[in-house]
Design an enzyme around this catalytic site. Structure first.
Site, mmCIF file in Angstrom:
data_model
loop_
_atom_site.group_PDB
_atom_site.id
_atom_site.type_symbol
_atom_site.label_atom_id
_atom_site.label_comp_id
_atom_site.label_asym_id
_atom_site.label_seq_id
_atom_site.Cartn_x
_atom_site.Cartn_y
_atom_site.Cartn_z
ATOM 1 N N CYS A 33 -57.487 4.073 -2.777
ATOM 2 C CA CYS A 33 -58.803 3.490 -3.042
ATOM 3 C C CYS A 33 -59.047 2.341 -2.076
ATOM 4 C CB CYS A 33 -58.874 2.975 -4.469
ATOM 5 S SG CYS A 33 -58.627 4.279 -5.649
ATOM 6 N N TYR A 174 -55.386 17.333 -8.367
ATOM 7 C CA TYR A 174 -54.845 15.998 -8.666
ATOM 8 C C TYR A 174 -54.513 15.879 -10.151
ATOM 9 C CZ TYR A 174 -55.084 10.777 -8.668
ATOM 10 O OH TYR A 174 -54.848 9.431 -8.801
ATOM 11 N N ASP A 269 -47.006 2.982 -9.508
ATOM 12 C CA ASP A 269 -46.958 3.596 -8.185
ATOM 13 C C ASP A 269 -46.997 2.525 -7.093
ATOM 14 O OD1 ASP A 269 -46.942 5.641 -6.343
ATOM 15 O OD2 ASP A 269 -49.106 5.906 -6.380
#
Ligand code: ADP
Ligand code: SF4
Length: 693
Positions: A33, A174, A269
């Site tokens: 992002c 995804y 993550d």
């Protein structure tokens, strides 16, 4: 651009097949992002293009919503709802292809992670329930019917078709980050259906299998299909765990052309360096590659080429995935290929880049001031516009702002002198890097020190404080005053607009005192954090580790509240509580006496007394602007031409390290004067006039 010969990094430059495609090396910019998304398509395209130029074999988009029922507002991500969204994507693809990389698109249906504030469509997921990942939104998702499932599959197929029309080479399915319907169906904690989409793993994996098959059918060999999946939800027996992911690979392991493995949600993550080492996901990803014949990409804030080589040689990964390392240095692969590893601008793991997404502002990076400014301002991470004349530049202060100004002005061809009052250069970065957990932040200094060493036209003089008159004798054309800032000692901050009532005999310390080595006289310490970013929590940790009994008091609802934007607030709270720090929220310090403080509730104003031997005030900072003011005053008194004098970084307005670095770059970019137009370019929507006609 392989290194050739017998470089230990040769293996990283081997081409690797992804289905029908050939990736030119093993460097893979995974989806990330960026706070630009559908709103800033040209800036986004240029940013991705620079990654491709820097040598990444694959450059991916961020998550791209396939349908209005998947609307992540207030976050600004990608959209591919209909053909109207195609031109923006074509621009991205063209920018990536222009530099020989493969373009990948991460399609998403957010389902119960998408509140749909913009589209107003009730969210949907495997069952009725509250939203995932949405911070107590007063929105619920509804259980998808079989018809909804059929529709979702057709929306995904349509988006795959559009992705190919836009020119993407790789299309993602995804199922990761607790952000997608496909993951929610897979996960026992979200999916409690009783039909053939729920229950045993084979049923929970049904939708993933169907969407993978649909995608393969639509792609039909015209590109490759990737699957990004959470290999462990870190939720114990409630979530996807090792047995599940091994089972999934048994069912669909050979369907996609590439597996992209990640762990948990975004917080898991993208762990900041303060809380996790490089390569931290290996523990969960190791061994999975052996369960599929398809290539595997994974991430781990990889900055060390040796670690990357080890990942490939040990059979953990085929591709070195990177979001943050590619943000900090889009030219990481190119520099390795050219045997310039020492010149890599290494990610420091601060997660300020994440805050771009969270504050819905274009991505910025502490190490790379050009991030997000490639198109807006025409800044490039490696190339600098040469000055028409070799301007003479003085930089006063060698913190992040001063060092960046010196490097950038030097690369533009300026004759640059840096004077620094202290023996040590690096300013706040050198000092803060000695605090618990922040050692990697020194890389901001290391990179710039290395670059200055390569620039014969930049000289640095430590232990060199000069008066305004001494400075002006040297006839510089431009003077950047980068003298930093000082933490206030009077309690002024968000909560107190006026100085606090402080007993002169009270033991009051500031962050500067602690970083200079001072310590509280007694063991009981109240730390008043009205700054709300990382430093209050870090200093509480420092003192607790040294045996002080620390109470962290904050008017906010969370300790280090702004770090919700850098994905670490929960870790900070856990660490401090684990160390025995008492955290008191919604309270301010109202008065500081010799043996304690008076506190007040932020809501009721009710006061209480609390004993303390010392108080640490982490509130706000004052710019060290006097050197700039002195210079401006002397210039005003002089006749004839005078230099341009500008305070930059914290000396102009205290802020993040990233803001200081950015301001250093801006100073150097504007040596020949600022752009006469708007300060930066932006995409303005094309309006449909008279929509009711
Ligand atoms: P920024 O984040 O804006 O770069 P820092 O506080 O990190 O600010 O760095 C400012 C640097 O300027 C520090 O290293 C400090 O020692 C130095 N400095 C402050 N005042 C002077 C001065 N009068 N002359 C030279 N250096 C100075
Ligand atoms: Fe790394 Fe920090 Fe830059 Fe993000 S902002 S890429 S974490 S240096």
């Amino acid at each position: 651009m392989p290194p050739g010969g017998d470089s230990p990094f040769d293996i990283l430059f081997e081409p690797v097949r992804i289905g029908p495609l050939l990736a030119r090396n093993r460097f893979y910019q995974v989806p990330h992002c960026n706070g630009m998304g559908w709103r800033d398509p040209s800036a986004l395209a240029a940013m991705r293009g620079v990654k491709a130029e820097g040598g990444w074999a694959v450059v991916s988009t961020e998550e791209v919503s396939i349908h209005p029922s998947s609307d992540p507002t207030p976050f600004v991500e990608g959209r591919l709802w209909d053909d109207a969204d195609l031109p923006a994507h074509m621009q991205v693809v063209d920018a990536i292809h222009a530099h020989g990389a493969l373009a990948a698109i991460e399609l998403v249906h957010g389902g119960m992670a998408a509140p749909n504030y913009y589209t107003r469509i009730p969210p949907m997921g495997p069952g009725h329930g509250v939203l995932a990942n949405q911070h107590y939104a007063p929105v619920q998702s509804r259980q998808m019917t079989r018809d909804d499932i059929r529709q979702l599959r057709s929306w995904h197929q349509a988006a795959v078709g559009r992705s190919l029309a836009a020119g993407y080479d790789i299309v993602y399915v995804y199922a990761g980050h607790a952000l997608t319907t496909l993951q929610f169906f897979l996960s026992p904690r979200y999916n409690q259906r009783s039909d053939d989409y729920g229950g045993p793993l084979e049923n929970r994996a049904r939708l993933l299998r169907e969407v993978l098959e649909d995608t393969l059918e639509t792609v039909a060999g015209r590109g490759a299909v990737a699957c990004r999946i959470a290999v462990d939800e870190l939720a114990g027996h409630l979530g996807i765990g090792r047995a599940d992911i091994e089972g999934v690979l048994g069912i669909v392991g050979e369907l996609p052309d590439l597996w992209d493995f990640m762990v948990g949600s975004w917080e898991d993550d993208s762990v900041p360096s303060r809380f996790g080492p490089e390569g931290g996901q290996e523990e969960w990803v190791r061994g999975l590659k052996q369960l599929t014949s398809k290539p595997v990409v994974g991430v781990g804030r990889f900055t060390s080429p040796d670690t990357m080589v080890r990942m490939v040689r040990r059979g953990v990964l085929d591709f070195i995935g990177a979001a943050r390392p590619s943000i900090a240095d889009p030219f990481l692969p190119a520099k390795l290929a050219e045997d310039r590893a020492a010149e890599i601008r290494e990610c420091i793991g601060c997660n300020l880049c994440v805050s771009g997404d969270y504050t819905v502002a274009p991505i910025r990076c502490t190490q790379n001031p050009s991030m997000g400014e490639e198109w807006r301002r025409g800044w490039h991470p490696e190339r600098y516009r040469l000055l028409a004349e070799p301007e003479r530049v003085l930089v006063v202060g060698a913190g992040p702002a001063g060092l960046e100004a010196a490097v950038a002005a030097g690369k533009r061809g300026g004759e640059v002198v840096v004077i620094e009052a202290r023996r040590e250069i690096g300013g706040r970065v050198a000092r803060e890097a000695r605090l618990p957990g922040l050692a990697a932040w020194r890389r901001v200094l290391d990179y710039r020190q290395d670059q200055i060493g390569r620039l014969p036209n930049v000289q640095v003089y430590p232990q060199s404080a000069m008066t305004a008159d001494e400075i002006l004798e040297h006839e510089f054309g431009h003077i950047a005053v980068a003298t930093g800032s000082t933490w206030r000692r009077d309690g002024v901050g968000y909560h107190h607009p006026m100085p606090l009532d402080i007993d002169p005999s009270a033991d009051v310390l500031t962050p500067d005192d602690l970083m200079d080595g001072s310590r509280p006289g007694g063991r009981r310490v109240v730390l008043f954090d009205d700054d709300h970013y990382y430093l209050g929590g870090v200093l509480a940790e420092l003192l607790a580790a040294e045996g002080y009994r620390v109470t962290l008091l904050t008017p906010a609802s969370d300790v280090s509240e702004w770090t919700n934007n850098t994905l670490e607030q929960h870790r900070i709270a856990a660490r401090l509580l684990g160390m025995g720090v008492e955290i008191v929220t919604h309270q301010s310090v109202e008065r500081i006496g010799a043996g304690g403080v008076v506190t007040a509730c932020r809501f009721t104003g009710r006061t209480a007394e609390r004993e303390a031997d010392a108080v640490v005030l982490v509130t706000c900072r004052s710019p060290n602007e006097q050197p700039a003011l002195d210079l401006l005053e002397r210039c005003g008194q002089m006749g004839g031409p005078t230099p341009e004098v500008r305070a930059i970084g914290d000396a102009y307005a205290p802020g993040t390290i990233a803001a200081a670095v950015w301001d250093g770059r801006r100073f150097a970019e504007e040596l020949e004067g600022p752009d006469p137009g708007a300060p930066f370019r932006r995409n303005v929507p094309a309006l449909e006039l008279d929509p009711w006609a």
